[in-house]
Design a protein around this motif. Structure first.
Motif, mmCIF file in Angstrom:
data_model
loop_
_atom_site.group_PDB
_atom_site.id
_atom_site.type_symbol
_atom_site.label_atom_id
_atom_site.label_comp_id
_atom_site.label_asym_id
_atom_site.label_seq_id
_atom_site.Cartn_x
_atom_site.Cartn_y
_atom_site.Cartn_z
ATOM 1 N N HIS A 63 1.246 -2.946 0.943
ATOM 2 C CA HIS A 63 0.208 -3.190 -0.059
ATOM 3 C C HIS A 63 -0.181 -1.934 -0.845
ATOM 4 C CE1 HIS A 63 -0.258 -6.831 2.365
ATOM 5 N NE2 HIS A 63 -0.680 -7.379 1.236
ATOM 6 N N GLY A 64 0.448 -0.808 -0.543
ATOM 7 C CA GLY A 64 0.182 0.419 -1.289
ATOM 8 C C GLY A 64 -1.174 1.007 -1.013
ATOM 9 N N ILE A 65 -1.729 0.781 0.171
ATOM 10 C CA ILE A 65 -3.057 1.284 0.506
ATOM 11 C C ILE A 65 -2.917 2.679 1.114
ATOM 12 C CG2 ILE A 65 -5.100 0.881 1.948
ATOM 13 C CD1 ILE A 65 -4.334 -2.097 1.938
ATOM 14 N N GLY A 66 -3.827 3.586 0.746
ATOM 15 C CA GLY A 66 -3.884 4.892 1.368
ATOM 16 C C GLY A 66 -2.868 5.889 0.843
ATOM 17 N N LYS A 67 -2.325 5.661 -0.348
ATOM 18 C CA LYS A 67 -1.366 6.611 -0.907
ATOM 19 C C LYS A 67 -2.094 7.863 -1.411
ATOM 20 C CE LYS A 67 0.857 3.908 -3.844
ATOM 21 N NZ LYS A 67 1.872 3.513 -4.827
ATOM 22 N N LYS A 68 -1.402 8.965 -1.312
ATOM 23 C CA LYS A 68 -1.966 10.205 -1.856
ATOM 24 C C LYS A 68 -1.582 10.303 -3.331
ATOM 25 C CE LYS A 68 -2.412 12.711 2.314
ATOM 26 N NZ LYS A 68 -2.431 13.981 2.969
ATOM 27 N N GLU A 69 -2.524 10.719 -4.140
ATOM 28 C CA GLU A 69 -2.297 10.812 -5.596
ATOM 29 C C GLU A 69 -1.465 12.020 -5.945
ATOM 30 O OE1 GLU A 69 -3.347 8.580 -7.925
ATOM 31 O OE2 GLU A 69 -4.103 7.342 -6.288
#
Length: 69
Positions: A63-69
């Motif tokens: 779900h793409g949660i918690g990715k670092k920018e």
């Protein structure tokens, strides 16, 4: 002849415990009173925790949660 060291446990108690453990017909790692905790409960808790964390990681990645920018 050298003197023998005194044992940690009285001989009678030791023989009593040996008879007790030899009379139990369970697996050797489940013979003591607290052995079910150390041999079953702790590994089961570690397995459950690791499965939960793996599942949460897969969910977050999909779900793409918690990715670092």
């Amino acid at each position: 002849m050298a003197e023998q060291e005194p044992s940690f446990f009285p001989r009678e108690k030791l023989l009593e415990r040996q008879k007790f453990f030899q009379s139990i017909h369970k697996h050797t790692y489940l013979k003591g009173p607290l052995d079910k905790v150390t041999s079953v409960a702790i590994p089961a808790a570690l397995a459950a925790t690791s499965l939960f964390l793996i599942g949460r990681g897969i969910y977050n990645m999909s779900h793409g949660i918690g990715k670092k920018e």
